[in-house]
Design an enzyme around this catalytic site. Structure first.
Site: not given
Length: 312
Positions: A52-56
């Site tokens: 989920g970090y920075a939407d991938g």
């Protein structure tokens, strides 16, 4: 850089981990590359990311460096699944379907066939724990993950999960939790549970979301994460008067040792019982270099006791 075993497992990793939550959002690709290069030069090998970090974008950035800046086998990659954002809203889904889909997506983004450590990013009462853990078993037996663990689990939650996984002959080896001089609740239950179960602790936000650097003592800098629109309220709970005396004591200690407050704070949490590697998420290369300097710092026992007392 010194290395430590992840709990009671055979996995050996650097005792400082490089966090990548800001990669692809606040940290540009060139800056991320420079951070990884500096981390590798210092002897580090444990890199922490999440689906989920920075939407991938975080995983994609890390994947772009594999085989170019660093060979895959020279890194210990930890990623997490169970948290995503749909339509801008934070969604926790630890169902077997969601976890399996997210791991396969993570592997595609990273450009690798496996990760060294895969963690369930959060506890959820909406999914039976047995179902959640079945995804961890699948990850190991399919070769997608070498080791598995949890993140943000309480003491009883990690104990229950470890017991169920032990019956599957697949041990949990880690619990990634918030832990710093300003967030010591881990010591009440999570830490003792981890020690009894053989789980290594990976402290996230070991600098209390930047507050322990001392930069917020006289206000909120315009270029800080507290002022960022991407992380509203990220540091607010650490900016009250209750924590000011801890930061002041930390600053005084750092001056006496002729190092930065960040180095002292990282050395303190690094050497707490059960800790394997604090996860340092730096926005800039200079911030990372400051964190890396903590590797050579050993705190005098009397200073450790003083910090314990003021932050307890």
């Amino acid at each position: 850089m010194h290395h430590r075993r992840m709990g009671r497992s055979g996995l050996s990793v650097s005792r400082l981990a490089l966090g990548t939550m800001t990669w692809g959002r606040e940290t540009a690709p060139d800056e991320a590359r420079d951070q990884l290069a500096a981390f590798l030069d210092a002897g580090g090998d444990l890199v922490d990311t999440a689906h989920g970090y920075a939407d991938g974008l975080s995983e994609q950035a890390l994947g772009s460096f594999l085989g170019d800046l660093v060979e895959r086998e020279d890194l210990a990659i930890c990623t997490k699944a169970g948290i995503s954002r749909r339509s801008g809203e934070r969604v926790v889904d630890t169902s077997r379907r969601a976890l399996m889909n997210q791991l396969d997506t993570s592997l595609e983004r990273l450009g690798t066939h496996y990760v060294d450590l895969w963690l369930v990013h959060a506890w959820s009462a909406d999914t039976p724990l047995e179902e959640t853990l079945s995804a961890l078993e699948w990850a190991v037996t399919s070769g997608r993950a070498r080791y598995v663990g949890v993140s943000n689990y309480s003491g009883w939650q990690s104990a229950r999960a470890a017991t169920l996984m032990s019956a599957r002959s697949i041990p949990l080896v880690a619990n990634e939790v918030e832990y710093s001089l300003l967030s010591r609740r881990v010591e009440e239950e999570v830490g003792p549970a981890a020690e009894a179960l053989g789980l290594g602790l990976l402290p996230w936000s070991p600098l209390a979301r930047g507050v322990l650097t001392g930069k917020y003592r006289h206000g909120i800098p315009a270029d800080s994460r507290a002022a960022s629109r991407d992380y509203p309220g990220f540091t607010s709970r650490f900016l009250g008067e209750r924590t000011a005396q801890v930061v002041d004591a930390l600053v005084i200690a750092a001056r006496g040792l002729e190092v930065s407050p960040a180095e002292v704070a990282l050395a303190w949490v690094r050497d707490r019982p059960g800790v394997v590697a604090p996860v340092v998420g730096a926005r800039t290369l200079q911030q990372l270099r400051t964190a890396l300097a903590s590797e050579s710092l050993s705190l005098p026992p009397e200073l450790v006791q003083a910090l314990d007392d003021v932050s307890s």
